[in-house]
Design a protein around this motif. Structure first.
Motif, PDB file in Angstrom:
ATOM      1  N   LEU A  63      -7.402  18.191  12.152  1.00  0.00           N
ATOM      2  CA  LEU A  63      -7.094  16.760  12.247  1.00  0.00           C
ATOM      3  C   LEU A  63      -7.689  15.979  11.069  1.00  0.00           C
ATOM      4  O   LEU A  63      -7.048  15.075  10.524  1.00  0.00           O
ATOM      5  N   ARG A  64      -8.924  16.341  10.675  1.00  0.00           N
ATOM      6  CA  ARG A  64      -9.546  15.681   9.516  1.00  0.00           C
ATOM      7  C   ARG A  64      -8.733  15.925   8.247  1.00  0.00           C
ATOM      8  O   ARG A  64      -8.517  15.019   7.443  1.00  0.00           O
ATOM      9  N   GLU A  65      -8.276  17.157   8.062  1.00  0.00           N
ATOM     10  CA  GLU A  65      -7.485  17.501   6.876  1.00  0.00           C
ATOM     11  C   GLU A  65      -6.148  16.752   6.887  1.00  0.00           C
ATOM     12  O   GLU A  65      -5.714  16.247   5.856  1.00  0.00           O
ATOM     13  N   GLN A  66      -5.506  16.661   8.044  1.00  0.00           N
ATOM     14  CA  GLN A  66      -4.243  15.910   8.138  1.00  0.00           C
ATOM     15  C   GLN A  66      -4.464  14.443   7.806  1.00  0.00           C
ATOM     16  O   GLN A  66      -3.660  13.822   7.113  1.00  0.00           O
ATOM     17  N   ARG A  67      -5.550  13.872   8.306  1.00  0.00           N
ATOM     18  CA  ARG A  67      -5.869  12.469   8.023  1.00  0.00           C
ATOM     19  C   ARG A  67      -6.131  12.269   6.530  1.00  0.00           C
ATOM     20  O   ARG A  67      -5.663  11.313   5.928  1.00  0.00           O
ATOM     21  N   ARG A  68      -6.874  13.198   5.911  1.00  0.00           N
ATOM     22  CA  ARG A  68      -7.167  13.101   4.483  1.00  0.00           C
ATOM     23  C   ARG A  68      -5.886  13.145   3.657  1.00  0.00           C
ATOM     24  O   ARG A  68      -5.696  12.336   2.745  1.00  0.00           O
ATOM     25  N   LEU A  69      -4.989  14.065   3.998  1.00  0.00           N
ATOM     26  CA  LEU A  69      -3.724  14.164   3.260  1.00  0.00           C
ATOM     27  C   LEU A  69      -2.858  12.921   3.449  1.00  0.00           C
ATOM     28  O   LEU A  69      -2.211  12.445   2.516  1.00  0.00           O
ATOM     29  N   ARG A  70      -2.841  12.387   4.667  1.00  0.00           N
ATOM     30  CA  ARG A  70      -2.058  11.170   4.935  1.00  0.00           C
ATOM     31  C   ARG A  70      -2.604   9.993   4.142  1.00  0.00           C
ATOM     32  O   ARG A  70      -1.854   9.232   3.530  1.00  0.00           O
ATOM     33  N   GLU A  71      -3.938   9.861   4.111  1.00  0.00           N
ATOM     34  CA  GLU A  71      -4.550   8.769   3.341  1.00  0.00           C
ATOM     35  C   GLU A  71      -4.289   8.945   1.849  1.00  0.00           C
ATOM     36  O   GLU A  71      -4.075   7.966   1.143  1.00  0.00           O
ATOM     37  N   ARG A  72      -4.294  10.169   1.388  1.00  0.00           N
ATOM     38  CA  ARG A  72      -4.020  10.424  -0.031  1.00  0.00           C
ATOM     39  C   ARG A  72      -2.592  10.033  -0.380  1.00  0.00           C
ATOM     40  O   ARG A  72      -2.348   9.424  -1.424  1.00  0.00           O
ATOM     41  N   ARG A  73      -1.629  10.388   0.484  1.00  0.00           N
ATOM     42  CA  ARG A  73      -0.230  10.008   0.263  1.00  0.00           C
ATOM     43  C   ARG A  73      -0.071   8.499   0.277  1.00  0.00           C
ATOM     44  O   ARG A  73       0.630   7.933  -0.553  1.00  0.00           O
ATOM     45  N   GLU A  74      -0.678   7.835   1.252  1.00  0.00           N
ATOM     46  CA  GLU A  74      -0.554   6.386   1.368  1.00  0.00           C
ATOM     47  C   GLU A  74      -1.252   5.680   0.213  1.00  0.00           C
ATOM     48  O   GLU A  74      -0.807   4.652  -0.245  1.00  0.00           O
ATOM     49  N   GLY A  75      -2.336   6.239  -0.263  1.00  0.00           N
ATOM     50  CA  GLY A  75      -3.091   5.647  -1.356  1.00  0.00           C
ATOM     51  C   GLY A  75      -2.375   5.743  -2.694  1.00  0.00           C
ATOM     52  O   GLY A  75      -2.590   4.936  -3.587  1.00  0.00           O
ATOM     53  N   THR A  76      -1.500   6.734  -2.849  1.00  0.00           N
ATOM     54  CA  THR A  76      -0.773   6.896  -4.107  1.00  0.00           C
ATOM     55  C   THR A  76       0.649   6.358  -4.012  1.00  0.00           C
ATOM     56  O   THR A  76       1.504   6.728  -4.796  1.00  0.00           O
ATOM     57  N   GLY A  77       0.913   5.506  -3.039  1.00  0.00           N
ATOM     58  CA  GLY A  77       2.232   4.917  -2.891  1.00  0.00           C
ATOM     59  C   GLY A  77       3.276   5.886  -2.375  1.00  0.00           C
ATOM     60  O   GLY A  77       4.450   5.719  -2.613  1.00  0.00           O
ATOM     61  N   GLY A  78       2.852   6.916  -1.658  1.00  0.00           N
ATOM     62  CA  GLY A  78       3.794   7.864  -1.079  1.00  0.00           C
ATOM     63  C   GLY A  78       4.130   9.016  -1.984  1.00  0.00           C
ATOM     64  O   GLY A  78       4.751   9.963  -1.579  1.00  0.00           O
ATOM     65  N   ALA A  79       3.753   8.961  -3.256  1.00  0.00           N
ATOM     66  CA  ALA A  79       4.039  10.063  -4.181  1.00  0.00           C
ATOM     67  C   ALA A  79       3.021  11.167  -3.984  1.00  0.00           C
ATOM     68  O   ALA A  79       1.849  10.911  -3.696  1.00  0.00           O
ATOM     69  N   THR A  80       3.453  12.389  -4.127  1.00  0.00           N
ATOM     70  CA  THR A  80       2.527  13.503  -3.994  1.00  0.00           C
ATOM     71  C   THR A  80       1.962  13.859  -5.354  1.00  0.00           C
ATOM     72  O   THR A  80       2.636  13.781  -6.376  1.00  0.00           O
ATOM     73  N   ALA A  81       0.706  14.230  -5.377  1.00  0.00           N
ATOM     74  CA  ALA A  81       0.052  14.553  -6.656  1.00  0.00           C
ATOM     75  C   ALA A  81       0.126  16.002  -6.960  1.00  0.00           C
ATOM     76  O   ALA A  81       0.284  16.836  -6.173  1.00  0.00           O
TER      77      ALA A  81
END
Length: 167
Positions: free
Chosen positions: A149-167
């Motif tokens: 769950l922590r990893e899913q939250r981290r990935l979701r925040e990363r996606r939202e923080g970069t405007g939805g683009a994946t790095a």
């Protein structure tokens, strides 16, 4: 070509108006021929008892026999959710509960439940006993589930923080 020859040619007359009132209409049909068309009354959607039990978060074999043996309409399901009968209230409170409910109450995944050897539905009392004195597998599965769950939250925040683009 004479006018008589043009009358025999299928399709529109060159330089003339369209033959039919609307595109795609068949010859001889007019749009106003059936002005008061009546649509069929809509049938109520029905579902299998297993689907209804899943939507109600209850274990199907523990439900009353008359519920298990017939199709359930969408309206009936809505009414059961709005005004649950006593048997449904008791079943939700005491169980036996389906796998997804057992896993949620133990705060582990369905896969973790299987890895722990739990294959049968559990009652609320059995779940409470596991929570009160957690075996080693339950503690391990809770940590694994929390980490996922922590990893899913981290990935979701990363996606939202970069405007939805994946790095």
């Amino acid at each position: 070509m004479t006018t008589q020859d043009l009358a025999r040619v299928p399709g529109p007359v060159p330089g003339g108006r369209r033959r039919f009132a609307g595109a795609g209409q068949l010859p001889g049909r007019r749009r106003d021929r059936y002005p008061d068309q009546v649509s069929k009354p809509k049938k109520s959607q029905v579902m299998k008892p297993s689907t209804a039990a899943e939507k109600l978060d209850v274990y199907l074999p523990a439900m009353p026999r008359e519920f298990q043996e017939r199709l359930i309409s969408r309206e009936e399901l809505d009414e059961l959710q709005r005004n649950p009968p006593q048997w449904l209230v008791d079943l939700r409170r005491n169980g036996p509960h389906p796998r997804n409910v057992v896993a949620a109450r133990l705060r582990i995944s369905n896969s973790g439940l299987a890895r722990g050897g739990i294959t049968e539905p559990l009652t609320t009392a059995q779940i409470a006993a596991l929570v009160a004195d957690p075996p080693e597998w339950l503690a391990r599965e809770r940590e694994t589930h929390a980490e996922v769950l922590r990893e899913q939250r981290r990935l979701r925040e990363r996606r939202e923080g970069t405007g939805g683009a994946t790095a």
